[in-house]
Design a protein around this motif. Structure first.
Motif, PDB file in Angstrom:
ATOM      1  N   ILE A 109       0.839  -1.200   0.000  1.00 58.78           N
ATOM      2  CA  ILE A 109       0.000   0.000   0.000  1.00 58.78           C
ATOM      3  C   ILE A 109       0.875   1.252   0.000  1.00 58.78           C
ATOM      4  O   ILE A 109       0.598   2.209  -0.736  1.00 58.78           O
ATOM      5  CB  ILE A 109      -0.942   0.006   1.226  1.00 58.78           C
ATOM      6  N   ARG A 110       1.950   1.241   0.776  1.00 60.21           N
ATOM      7  CA  ARG A 110       2.857   2.396   0.791  1.00 60.21           C
ATOM      8  C   ARG A 110       3.482   2.600  -0.585  1.00 60.21           C
ATOM      9  O   ARG A 110       3.652   3.732  -1.041  1.00 60.21           O
ATOM     10  CB  ARG A 110       3.954   2.206   1.841  1.00 60.21           C
ATOM     11  N   PRO A 181      -7.105  12.151   3.104  1.00 57.94           N
ATOM     12  CA  PRO A 181      -5.742  12.634   3.389  1.00 57.94           C
ATOM     13  C   PRO A 181      -4.885  12.779   2.138  1.00 57.94           C
ATOM     14  O   PRO A 181      -4.077  13.703   2.036  1.00 57.94           O
ATOM     15  CB  PRO A 181      -5.172  11.574   4.343  1.00 57.94           C
ATOM     16  N   LEU A 182      -5.060  11.863   1.179  1.00 65.91           N
ATOM     17  CA  LEU A 182      -4.280  11.951  -0.054  1.00 65.91           C
ATOM     18  C   LEU A 182      -4.626  13.242  -0.804  1.00 65.91           C
ATOM     19  O   LEU A 182      -3.747  13.936  -1.319  1.00 65.91           O
ATOM     20  CB  LEU A 182      -4.572  10.733  -0.931  1.00 65.91           C
ATOM     21  N   ARG A 183      -5.890  13.564  -0.847  1.00 70.69           N
ATOM     22  CA  ARG A 183      -6.329  14.784  -1.522  1.00 70.69           C
ATOM     23  C   ARG A 183      -5.830  16.026  -0.781  1.00 70.69           C
ATOM     24  O   ARG A 183      -5.441  17.016  -1.402  1.00 70.69           O
ATOM     25  CB  ARG A 183      -7.857  14.789  -1.613  1.00 70.69           C
ATOM     26  N   ASP A 202       4.269   7.016   5.526  1.00 70.43           N
ATOM     27  CA  ASP A 202       4.234   6.001   6.581  1.00 70.43           C
ATOM     28  C   ASP A 202       2.877   5.983   7.285  1.00 70.43           C
ATOM     29  O   ASP A 202       2.279   4.923   7.501  1.00 70.43           O
ATOM     30  CB  ASP A 202       5.344   6.262   7.608  1.00 70.43           C
ATOM     31  N   VAL A 203       2.402   7.173   7.652  1.00 71.04           N
ATOM     32  CA  VAL A 203       1.138   7.260   8.388  1.00 71.04           C
ATOM     33  C   VAL A 203      -0.043   6.876   7.494  1.00 71.04           C
ATOM     34  O   VAL A 203      -0.939   6.131   7.912  1.00 71.04           O
ATOM     35  CB  VAL A 203       0.946   8.677   8.970  1.00 71.04           C
ATOM     36  N   MET A 204      -0.036   7.367   6.268  1.00 67.59           N
ATOM     37  CA  MET A 204      -1.143   7.032   5.369  1.00 67.59           C
ATOM     38  C   MET A 204      -1.170   5.538   5.061  1.00 67.59           C
ATOM     39  O   MET A 204      -2.244   4.934   4.992  1.00 67.59           O
ATOM     40  CB  MET A 204      -1.049   7.837   4.075  1.00 67.59           C
ATOM     41  N   THR A 207      -2.720   3.773   7.939  1.00 66.93           N
ATOM     42  CA  THR A 207      -4.159   4.050   7.983  1.00 66.93           C
ATOM     43  C   THR A 207      -4.901   3.285   6.901  1.00 66.93           C
ATOM     44  O   THR A 207      -5.949   2.668   7.149  1.00 66.93           O
ATOM     45  CB  THR A 207      -4.414   5.559   7.820  1.00 66.93           C
ATOM     46  N   TRP A 208      -4.362   3.325   5.675  1.00 64.15           N
ATOM     47  CA  TRP A 208      -4.998   2.599   4.571  1.00 64.15           C
ATOM     48  C   TRP A 208      -5.009   1.096   4.849  1.00 64.15           C
ATOM     49  O   TRP A 208      -5.981   0.414   4.530  1.00 64.15           O
ATOM     50  CB  TRP A 208      -4.256   2.882   3.268  1.00 64.15           C
ATOM     51  N   MET A 209      -3.934   0.584   5.437  1.00 66.05           N
ATOM     52  CA  MET A 209      -3.869  -0.846   5.725  1.00 66.05           C
ATOM     53  C   MET A 209      -4.948  -1.240   6.724  1.00 66.05           C
ATOM     54  O   MET A 209      -5.557  -2.317   6.616  1.00 66.05           O
ATOM     55  CB  MET A 209      -2.478  -1.214   6.265  1.00 66.05           C
ATOM     56  N   ALA A 210      -5.194  -0.368   7.703  1.00 71.87           N
ATOM     57  CA  ALA A 210      -6.230  -0.663   8.695  1.00 71.87           C
ATOM     58  C   ALA A 210      -7.593  -0.815   8.028  1.00 71.87           C
ATOM     59  O   ALA A 210      -8.398  -1.675   8.409  1.00 71.87           O
ATOM     60  CB  ALA A 210      -6.275   0.445   9.743  1.00 71.87           C
TER      61      ALA A 210
END
Length: 225
Positions: A109-110, A181-183, A202-204, A207-210
Protein backbone atom coordinates in the motif's frame (compact mmCIF):
# COMPACT_ATOMS: atom_id res chain seq x y z
CA UNK A 1 -40.14 20.95 -75.33
CA UNK A 2 -36.81 21.48 -73.64
CA UNK A 3 -35.03 18.40 -72.50
CA UNK A 4 -34.91 18.11 -68.70
CA UNK A 5 -31.70 17.00 -67.14
CA UNK A 6 -31.10 15.42 -63.77
CA UNK A 7 -27.92 15.90 -61.80
CA UNK A 8 -25.54 13.03 -62.14
CA UNK A 9 -24.76 11.10 -59.01
CA UNK A 10 -21.23 11.74 -57.77
CA UNK A 11 -18.85 9.20 -59.11
CA UNK A 12 -16.89 6.92 -56.82
CA UNK A 13 -13.71 8.77 -57.78
CA UNK A 14 -15.27 12.12 -56.83
CA UNK A 15 -16.42 10.78 -53.46
CA UNK A 16 -12.98 9.36 -52.78
CA UNK A 17 -11.52 12.84 -53.31
CA UNK A 18 -14.03 14.47 -50.95
CA UNK A 19 -13.52 12.02 -48.09
CA UNK A 20 -9.76 12.64 -47.69
CA UNK A 21 -10.35 16.41 -47.80
CA UNK A 22 -12.95 16.05 -45.03
CA UNK A 23 -10.59 13.96 -42.95
CA UNK A 24 -7.79 16.46 -43.49
CA UNK A 25 -9.98 19.34 -42.32
CA UNK A 26 -11.04 17.39 -39.23
CA UNK A 27 -7.42 16.51 -38.49
CA UNK A 28 -6.40 20.16 -38.89
CA UNK A 29 -9.15 21.28 -36.51
CA UNK A 30 -8.05 18.72 -33.94
CA UNK A 31 -4.41 19.75 -34.36
CA UNK A 32 -5.27 23.42 -33.80
CA UNK A 33 -7.43 22.58 -30.79
CA UNK A 34 -4.62 20.54 -29.23
CA UNK A 35 -2.13 23.35 -29.89
CA UNK A 36 -4.42 25.79 -28.09
CA UNK A 37 -4.76 23.49 -25.08
CA UNK A 38 -1.00 22.90 -24.91
CA UNK A 39 -0.36 26.63 -25.22
CA UNK A 40 -2.85 27.34 -22.43
CA UNK A 41 -1.04 24.89 -20.15
CA UNK A 42 2.23 26.73 -20.79
CA UNK A 43 0.73 30.19 -20.23
CA UNK A 44 -1.12 29.07 -17.09
CA UNK A 45 2.14 27.69 -15.69
CA UNK A 46 3.97 30.95 -16.41
CA UNK A 47 1.34 33.52 -15.44
CA UNK A 48 -1.37 31.66 -13.57
CA UNK A 49 -4.93 31.14 -14.70
CA UNK A 50 -6.27 34.53 -13.59
CA UNK A 51 -3.63 36.61 -15.39
CA UNK A 52 -3.49 34.55 -18.58
CA UNK A 53 -5.34 36.05 -21.55
CA UNK A 54 -6.96 34.55 -24.61
CA UNK A 55 -4.63 36.63 -26.83
CA UNK A 56 -1.55 35.18 -25.11
CA UNK A 57 -2.82 31.64 -25.50
CA UNK A 58 -3.70 32.12 -29.16
CA UNK A 59 -0.34 33.78 -29.89
CA UNK A 60 1.60 30.97 -28.20
CA UNK A 61 -0.34 28.45 -30.28
CA UNK A 62 0.44 30.36 -33.49
CA UNK A 63 -3.24 31.16 -33.96
CA UNK A 64 -5.52 34.18 -33.79
CA UNK A 65 -8.05 35.29 -31.23
CA UNK A 66 -10.80 34.47 -33.73
CA UNK A 67 -9.44 30.96 -34.15
CA UNK A 68 -9.44 30.50 -30.38
CA UNK A 69 -13.15 31.33 -30.23
CA UNK A 70 -13.88 28.86 -33.01
CA UNK A 71 -12.78 26.14 -30.60
CA UNK A 72 -13.61 27.49 -27.14
CA UNK A 73 -16.29 29.85 -25.85
CA UNK A 74 -14.03 31.23 -23.13
CA UNK A 75 -10.78 30.74 -21.26
CA UNK A 76 -12.63 28.84 -18.55
CA UNK A 77 -13.82 26.25 -21.09
CA UNK A 78 -10.20 25.14 -21.48
CA UNK A 79 -10.33 23.90 -17.91
CA UNK A 80 -12.70 21.12 -19.00
CA UNK A 81 -9.90 19.78 -21.19
CA UNK A 82 -7.38 19.93 -18.35
CA UNK A 83 -9.75 18.07 -16.03
CA UNK A 84 -10.17 15.36 -18.66
CA UNK A 85 -6.43 15.01 -19.12
CA UNK A 86 -5.91 14.63 -15.40
CA UNK A 87 -8.75 12.14 -15.09
CA UNK A 88 -7.38 9.96 -17.86
CA UNK A 89 -3.91 10.07 -16.35
CA UNK A 90 -4.99 8.72 -12.97
CA UNK A 91 -7.31 6.04 -14.32
CA UNK A 92 -4.54 3.44 -14.56
CA UNK A 93 -3.12 4.43 -11.17
CA UNK A 94 -6.40 3.55 -9.47
CA UNK A 95 -6.72 0.33 -11.47
CA UNK A 96 -3.32 -0.81 -10.13
CA UNK A 97 -4.74 -0.83 -6.61
CA UNK A 98 -7.10 -3.78 -7.25
CA UNK A 99 -4.55 -6.61 -6.81
CA UNK A 100 -3.18 -4.84 -3.75
CA UNK A 101 -6.67 -4.61 -2.24
CA UNK A 102 -7.07 -8.37 -2.73
CA UNK A 103 -4.00 -9.23 -0.61
CA UNK A 104 -2.87 -6.01 1.07
CA UNK A 105 0.29 -5.38 3.05
CA UNK A 106 1.45 -2.12 4.54
CA UNK A 107 4.49 -2.19 2.24
CA UNK A 108 2.45 -2.74 -0.95
CA UNK A 109 0.00 0.00 0.00
CA UNK A 110 2.86 2.40 0.79
CA UNK A 111 4.41 1.60 -2.57
CA UNK A 112 1.14 2.41 -4.34
CA UNK A 113 0.75 5.67 -2.41
CA UNK A 114 4.33 6.65 -3.25
CA UNK A 115 3.62 5.97 -6.92
CA UNK A 116 0.46 8.09 -6.77
CA UNK A 117 2.40 10.96 -5.17
CA UNK A 118 5.14 10.75 -7.80
CA UNK A 119 2.46 11.15 -10.44
CA UNK A 120 1.58 14.53 -8.92
CA UNK A 121 4.56 16.08 -10.72
CA UNK A 122 3.18 14.89 -14.06
CA UNK A 123 -0.38 16.01 -13.41
CA UNK A 124 0.47 19.35 -11.74
CA UNK A 125 0.41 21.41 -15.00
CA UNK A 126 -3.22 20.32 -15.45
CA UNK A 127 -4.31 20.47 -11.82
CA UNK A 128 -2.85 23.82 -10.72
CA UNK A 129 -4.89 25.86 -13.23
CA UNK A 130 -7.98 23.87 -12.25
CA UNK A 131 -7.34 24.61 -8.58
CA UNK A 132 -6.89 28.32 -9.25
CA UNK A 133 -9.86 28.55 -11.62
CA UNK A 134 -12.11 26.79 -9.10
CA UNK A 135 -11.39 29.54 -6.58
CA UNK A 136 -12.75 32.26 -8.89
CA UNK A 137 -15.10 30.52 -11.35
CA UNK A 138 -18.22 28.90 -9.80
CA UNK A 139 -18.78 26.63 -12.78
CA UNK A 140 -15.21 25.32 -12.51
CA UNK A 141 -15.71 24.66 -8.80
CA UNK A 142 -18.74 22.55 -9.69
CA UNK A 143 -16.67 20.62 -12.24
CA UNK A 144 -13.95 20.05 -9.67
CA UNK A 145 -16.41 18.69 -7.14
CA UNK A 146 -17.73 16.35 -9.83
CA UNK A 147 -14.16 15.28 -10.60
CA UNK A 148 -13.58 14.42 -6.95
CA UNK A 149 -16.74 12.31 -6.97
CA UNK A 150 -15.37 10.48 -10.01
CA UNK A 151 -12.13 9.78 -8.15
CA UNK A 152 -14.07 8.29 -5.24
CA UNK A 153 -16.01 6.10 -7.67
CA UNK A 154 -12.80 4.90 -9.36
CA UNK A 155 -11.17 4.03 -6.05
CA UNK A 156 -14.37 2.28 -4.94
CA UNK A 157 -14.31 0.21 -8.14
CA UNK A 158 -10.67 -0.72 -7.51
CA UNK A 159 -11.54 -1.88 -3.98
CA UNK A 160 -14.48 -3.93 -5.24
CA UNK A 161 -12.41 -5.48 -8.03
CA UNK A 162 -9.93 -6.61 -5.40
CA UNK A 163 -12.65 -7.69 -2.97
CA UNK A 164 -15.80 -8.58 -4.93
CA UNK A 165 -17.82 -9.27 -1.77
CA UNK A 166 -17.57 -5.62 -0.78
CA UNK A 167 -20.85 -3.82 -1.36
CA UNK A 168 -20.95 -0.77 -3.62
CA UNK A 169 -22.20 1.39 -0.75
CA UNK A 170 -19.42 0.33 1.63
CA UNK A 171 -16.79 0.66 -1.11
CA UNK A 172 -17.83 4.26 -1.70
CA UNK A 173 -17.61 5.07 2.02
CA UNK A 174 -14.18 3.45 2.34
CA UNK A 175 -12.94 5.21 -0.80
CA UNK A 176 -14.06 8.64 0.41
CA UNK A 177 -12.34 8.11 3.77
CA UNK A 178 -9.12 6.85 2.18
CA UNK A 179 -8.90 9.64 -0.38
CA UNK A 180 -9.36 12.49 2.11
CA UNK A 181 -5.74 12.63 3.39
CA UNK A 182 -4.28 11.95 -0.05
CA UNK A 183 -6.33 14.78 -1.52
CA UNK A 184 -5.35 17.09 1.36
CA UNK A 185 -1.64 16.66 0.70
CA UNK A 186 -2.18 16.94 -3.04
CA UNK A 187 -3.74 20.36 -2.43
CA UNK A 188 -0.69 21.36 -0.35
CA UNK A 189 1.59 20.14 -3.13
CA UNK A 190 -0.26 22.19 -5.75
CA UNK A 191 0.09 25.32 -3.59
CA UNK A 192 3.81 24.68 -3.19
CA UNK A 193 3.66 24.01 0.55
CA UNK A 194 6.30 21.68 1.95
CA UNK A 195 5.60 18.60 4.07
CA UNK A 196 7.49 15.53 5.28
CA UNK A 197 6.65 13.14 2.45
CA UNK A 198 8.24 10.09 4.07
CA UNK A 199 6.33 10.60 7.32
CA UNK A 200 3.08 11.24 5.48
CA UNK A 201 3.53 8.06 3.45
CA UNK A 202 4.23 6.00 6.58
CA UNK A 203 1.14 7.26 8.39
CA UNK A 204 -1.14 7.03 5.37
CA UNK A 205 0.04 3.50 4.57
CA UNK A 206 -0.74 2.40 8.12
CA UNK A 207 -4.16 4.05 7.98
CA UNK A 208 -5.00 2.60 4.57
CA UNK A 209 -3.87 -0.85 5.73
CA UNK A 210 -6.23 -0.66 8.69
CA UNK A 211 -9.13 -0.04 6.32
CA UNK A 212 -8.18 -2.18 3.31
CA UNK A 213 -6.95 -5.00 5.53
CA UNK A 214 -10.32 -5.10 7.25
CA UNK A 215 -12.07 -5.19 3.88
CA UNK A 216 -9.87 -8.05 2.65
CA UNK A 217 -10.39 -10.08 5.85
CA UNK A 218 -14.17 -9.79 5.82
CA UNK A 219 -14.81 -12.67 3.34
CA UNK A 220 -12.54 -14.94 5.41
CA UNK A 221 -14.45 -14.12 8.60
CA UNK A 222 -17.74 -14.86 6.84
CA UNK A 223 -16.50 -18.27 5.67
CA UNK A 224 -15.44 -19.16 9.21
CA UNK A 225 -18.74 -18.01 10.74
Amino acid sequence: MANSTTPEAPTEAAESRVRPRGRMRAAQREFTRTRLIDAAIEIFAERGYAKATVDEIADRAGATRATFYLHFKSKSELINELIDRGKDHFHEVYADLSPIAHSPTTASIRGWLALAMREWNTIAPYSRPVQEAASIEPEILALRVAQQSTEVAELADALRNGTPTLSARDAEVYASVLLAPLRYYFELFLRGQQFDERRVLDVMATTWMAVIGKVAEEPKRRRKA
